[in-house]
Design a protein around this motif. Structure first.
Motif, PDB file in Angstrom:
ATOM      1  N   UNK A  58    -105.095 -33.615  19.441  1.00 41.22           N
ATOM      2  CA  UNK A  58    -104.227 -32.449  19.609  1.00 41.22           C
ATOM      3  C   UNK A  58    -102.763 -32.868  19.654  1.00 41.22           C
ATOM      4  N   UNK A  59    -101.926 -32.094  18.974  1.00 39.33           N
ATOM      5  CA  UNK A  59    -100.498 -32.399  18.985  1.00 39.33           C
ATOM      6  C   UNK A  59     -99.893 -32.076  20.346  1.00 39.33           C
ATOM      7  N   UNK A  60     -98.816 -32.731  20.680  1.00 41.04           N
ATOM      8  CA  UNK A  60     -98.117 -32.467  21.935  1.00 41.04           C
ATOM      9  C   UNK A  60     -97.434 -31.110  21.858  1.00 41.04           C
ATOM     10  N   UNK A  61     -97.618 -30.286  22.868  1.00 38.80           N
ATOM     11  CA  UNK A  61     -97.051 -28.941  22.870  1.00 38.80           C
ATOM     12  C   UNK A  61     -95.584 -28.941  23.288  1.00 38.80           C
ATOM     13  N   UNK A  62     -95.207 -29.878  24.151  1.00 35.95           N
ATOM     14  CA  UNK A  62     -93.824 -29.948  24.590  1.00 35.95           C
ATOM     15  C   UNK A  62     -93.398 -28.780  25.445  1.00 35.95           C
ATOM     16  N   UNK A  63     -94.298 -28.300  26.298  1.00 40.66           N
ATOM     17  CA  UNK A  63     -93.993 -27.171  27.173  1.00 40.66           C
ATOM     18  C   UNK A  63     -94.150 -27.589  28.631  1.00 40.66           C
ATOM     19  N   UNK A  64     -93.507 -26.847  29.492  1.00 41.07           N
ATOM     20  CA  UNK A  64     -93.647 -27.108  30.923  1.00 41.07           C
ATOM     21  C   UNK A  64     -95.074 -26.771  31.362  1.00 41.07           C
ATOM     22  N   UNK A  93     -95.331 -19.807  23.373  1.00 39.99           N
ATOM     23  CA  UNK A  93     -95.675 -20.224  24.729  1.00 39.99           C
ATOM     24  C   UNK A  93     -94.605 -21.177  25.251  1.00 39.99           C
ATOM     25  N   UNK A  94     -94.077 -20.861  26.437  1.00 41.95           N
ATOM     26  CA  UNK A  94     -92.990 -21.654  27.012  1.00 41.95           C
ATOM     27  C   UNK A  94     -93.435 -22.485  28.201  1.00 41.95           C
ATOM     28  N   UNK A  95     -94.455 -22.027  28.909  1.00 43.18           N
ATOM     29  CA  UNK A  95     -94.884 -22.757  30.098  1.00 43.18           C
ATOM     30  C   UNK A  95     -96.271 -22.314  30.519  1.00 43.18           C
ATOM     31  N   UNK A  96     -96.961 -23.226  31.203  1.00 49.05           N
ATOM     32  CA  UNK A  96     -98.229 -22.910  31.855  1.00 49.05           C
ATOM     33  C   UNK A  96     -98.066 -23.297  33.323  1.00 49.05           C
ATOM     34  N   UNK A 144     -95.013 -16.615  27.902  1.00 49.58           N
ATOM     35  CA  UNK A 144     -94.704 -16.614  26.477  1.00 49.58           C
ATOM     36  C   UNK A 144     -93.608 -15.599  26.174  1.00 49.58           C
ATOM     37  N   UNK A 145     -92.796 -15.925  25.178  1.00 49.05           N
ATOM     38  CA  UNK A 145     -91.779 -14.984  24.710  1.00 49.05           C
ATOM     39  C   UNK A 145     -92.268 -14.344  23.428  1.00 49.05           C
ATOM     40  N   UNK A 146     -92.170 -13.036  23.361  1.00 54.51           N
ATOM     41  CA  UNK A 146     -92.573 -12.288  22.171  1.00 54.51           C
ATOM     42  C   UNK A 146     -91.376 -11.454  21.739  1.00 54.51           C
ATOM     43  N   UNK A 164    -107.766 -14.233  25.061  1.00 54.09           N
ATOM     44  CA  UNK A 164    -106.472 -13.949  24.440  1.00 54.09           C
ATOM     45  C   UNK A 164    -106.083 -15.128  23.561  1.00 54.09           C
ATOM     46  N   UNK A 165    -105.587 -14.826  22.356  1.00 49.35           N
ATOM     47  CA  UNK A 165    -105.043 -15.841  21.458  1.00 49.35           C
ATOM     48  C   UNK A 165    -103.549 -15.605  21.333  1.00 49.35           C
ATOM     49  N   UNK A 166    -102.756 -16.654  21.593  1.00 54.88           N
ATOM     50  CA  UNK A 166    -101.302 -16.565  21.472  1.00 54.88           C
ATOM     51  C   UNK A 166    -100.860 -17.435  20.299  1.00 54.88           C
ATOM     52  N   UNK A 167    -100.271 -16.794  19.280  1.00 56.12           N
ATOM     53  CA  UNK A 167     -99.855 -17.517  18.076  1.00 56.12           C
ATOM     54  C   UNK A 167     -98.375 -17.285  17.846  1.00 56.12           C
ATOM     55  N   UNK A 168     -97.637 -18.359  17.654  1.00 57.09           N
ATOM     56  CA  UNK A 168     -96.182 -18.217  17.547  1.00 57.09           C
ATOM     57  C   UNK A 168     -95.718 -17.717  16.182  1.00 57.09           C
TER      58      UNK A 168
END
Length: 450
Positions: free
Chosen positions: A142-148, A230-233, A244-246, A193-197
Motif C-alpha cells: 500500500x502506498x503511503x497516504x501522508x495524512x495525520x 481524506x485529511x486525517x484519521x 475529509x474535505x469535499x 462508506x467509500x471515500x474517493x478523492x
C-alpha cells in the motif's frame, strides 16, 4: 556467512517462484528470499483469499435477488467467523507447501528482509548471498497516504484476517480493493462508506459501466463519496473518525474500521538499490524490453516490482517471470509483449475489461465501431434477477479487429476471457460473431455484442 549462487531471487510470489524453479530446473544454483510467509500476495493476502469471500457474498446476493421469484431468502446471511475459517483452509498450508516445493527442487530458501550490499550481493540477516544474477520480484505494498493519524488505518491484507466484521467501515480510495471489500462487507451486514478523492472511482475502467456499478453499489447501501480528500484519521475514545474535505465542505465519518484502498506501489524502497547501482522510479525498477535493469545488467525485475508497463496482475507476473528465466538461461532474446490481458473488479456483479478503453482508442485516432448496451433486460440477466448488466465493445473499422471489450454483469469475469482469447489470437469480430456457443450461456450472448 557468505554463499555463492548462480541466481538470487528476492520474493516468493508468482514471478519469483517461476524464475527460481525454471532456472533451478536448468541446473543453476538458486537462492530465494522473503521476509514474509512464502507464497506471495495473491495466494496469501490478495486474490485467492479474497475470491473465497466474494464467493460467499455471491451466494447470499443471488439468494436475496431471487427472493419472491421461487426462492425464500429468510435466513440467507454470512457467518463471518465461519467464513474466515473456510478462507484459512486455502491459505494456511501455502507457506509450508511453498517451502517444501523449494526444498524438493533444491532451491535454497532464506527467511528475512533482503537488501543489497554490492552489485549482485544480497544480505539477509547474518547471511550474504552472492549471485551471478539477481531477480527482484518483491511485489507491491500500500502506498503511503501522508495524512495525520495514518497509523490508525488498516491495510487491505489485514481486512482478510478479521475475526469479526466491524459494524461501520470506511474505505479510503475508490479503486478495485475498496469496491471488492465493500461489496463483501455490505452483504455481511456492515455499514460501508467509500471515500474517493477523484471525480469518479475505478478510473481505469469504462466510465459508462463504472456508473452502472456505482449505482448498484449505492443501492446495496454503500455510501460512495467522490471528490472527498481524506485529511486525517482520529481515534477519540477508542472510536475512529475520518476527516475529509469535499469541495468547500468538511465532513467527518465515524467508523470502527478504516481500510486503506488508495493504491499500491512497488515494495522496493528498503532494498538499498543504490548499493547495486539499480535505478528505479515510482513504477518500479527501470528495465529494458528484456526486463533487465537498465543500470545493472546482472539484475532483472518482474511483476509489480518492475516498471515494465504491464498490469499489476498475477498472470502478468508469472508471464514476466517466464521471460526473465528464458533471458537468463539463453541470453536476452525474449521481449515483453503485453498482449490483451483481462482485468477484473470482483464486485457483485463483476466488472471486467480487456484491451483499449474508448478514450485510449480515441486518443490514437482509430476509426471505431462501438457497440454499447445496458443488458439488464436480457434473458441472461433477468433469469438471475440481476439489474446491473451491460457491455461496450470497440471494433476497428476496416480490419474488423476487436480493440477492447468492457463487460459488467453476471459472470462477466468469465465472459471477458472469450474476448481476451479473440484478441490474443487476432480473431476478427465477424468470426467470433458466428462462433457456436452452448446455449443458454453467457457465451451465447457474445454474438449480440459484436
Amino acid at each position: 556467512m557468505s554463499s555463492k549462487f548462480d541466481l538470487v531471487v528476492i520474493g516468493t510470489g508468482s514471478a519469483a517462484s517461476t524464475v527460481a524453479h525454471e532456472c533451478r530446473s536448468a541446473g543453476w544454483e538458486v537462492a530465494i528470499v522473503d521476509s514474509r510467509p512464502f507464497g506471495g500476495t495473491c495466494a496469501l493476502r490478495g486474490c485467492d483469499p479474497k475470491k473465497v469471500l466474494v464467493g460467499a457474498a455471491e451466494v447470499v446476493d443471488w439468494v436475496r435477488r431471487m427472493n419472491g421469484r421461487g426462492v425464500r431468502a429468510d435466513d440467507a446471511r454470512i457467518d463471518w467467523a465461519e467464513l474466515m475459517r473456510f478462507k484459512r483452509s486455502f491459505t494456511e498450508q501455502v507457506p509450508k507447501s511453498q517451502e517444501q516445493s523449494f526444498a524438493k527442487a533444491g532451491i535454497a530458501a532464506f527467511h528475512g528482509r533482503a537488501h543489497f550490499v554490492g552489485s549482485t550481493a544480497v544480505e539477509v540477516g547474518a547471511d550474504v548471498l552472492e549471485g551471478r544474477h539477481v531477480v527482484i520480484a518483491t511485489g507491491a505494498m500500500p502506498r503511503t497516504l501522508g495524512i495525520r493519524g495514518e497509523q490508525h488505518v488498516t491495510m487491505s491484507d489485514k481486512f482478510l484476517e478479521l475475526e469479526e466484521l466491524p459494524r461501520r467501515i470506511v474505505f479510503i480510495g475508490g479503486g478495485y480493493i475498496s469496491f471488492e471489500f465493500a461489496h463483501i462487507a455490505a452483504r455481511a451486514g456492515a455499514e460501508v462508506t467509500i471515500l474517493h478523492r477523484g471525480q469518479r472511482p475505478l478510473e481505469g475502467f469504462d466510465p459508462d459501466l463504472v456508473n452502472q456499478l456505482v449505482d448498484r453499489t449505492k443501492r446495496l447501501g454503500v455510501k460512495v463519496e467522490v471528490r472527498a480528500e481524506v485529511e486525517a484519521v482520529e481515534k477519540p475514545g477508542g472510536k475512529l473518525s475520518v476527516h475529509a474535505s469535499t469541495g468547500n465542505e468538511r465532513k467527518v465519518f465515524d467508523a470502527e474500521l478504516v481500510v486503506h484502498g488508495a493504491g499500491r506501489v512497488p515494495e522496493i524502497d528498503d532494498l538499498n538499490l543504490a548499493a547495486a547501482g539499480v535505478q528505479a522510479e515510482e513504477r518500479g525498477i527501470r528495465v529494458n524490453e528484456y526486463l533487465q535493469s537498465i543500470s545493472n545488467p546482472a539484475v532483472y525485475a518482474a511483476g509489480d516490482a518492475a516498471a515494465s508497463g504491464g498490469l499489476p496482475l498475477t498472470p502478468v507476473a508469472a508471464y514476466e517471470g517466464r521471460i526473465v528465466a528464458s533471458n537468463l538461461l539463453k541470453g536476452n532474446h525474449r521481449k515483453v509483449d503485453h498482449v490483451a490481458v483481462p482485468t477484473i473488479v470482483f464486485t457483485i456483479p463483476p466488472l471486467a475489461a480487456v484491451g483499449l478503453s474508448e478514450r485510449a482508442a480515441g486518443e490514437q485516432s482509430l476509426q471505431l465501431r462501438i457497440k454499447r448496451e445496458d443488458t439488464s433486460g436480457w434473458y441472461s440477466a433477468r433469469r438471475v434477477a440481476e439489474d446491473c448488466s451491460g457491455f461496450k465493445v470497440l471494433i476497428e473499422e476496416g480490419n474488423d479487429r476487436i480493440l477492447g471489450a468492457h463487460v459488467i454483469g453476471p459472470h462477466a469475469d468469465e465472459l471477458i476471457n472469450v474476448f481476451a482469447l479473440a484478441m490474443q489470437t487476432d480473431t476478427p469480430a465477424s468470426k467470433l460473431k458466428h462462433a457456436i456457443f452452448g446455449y443458454p450461456t453467457l457465451g451465447s450472448d457474445v454474438k449480440y455484442m459484436l
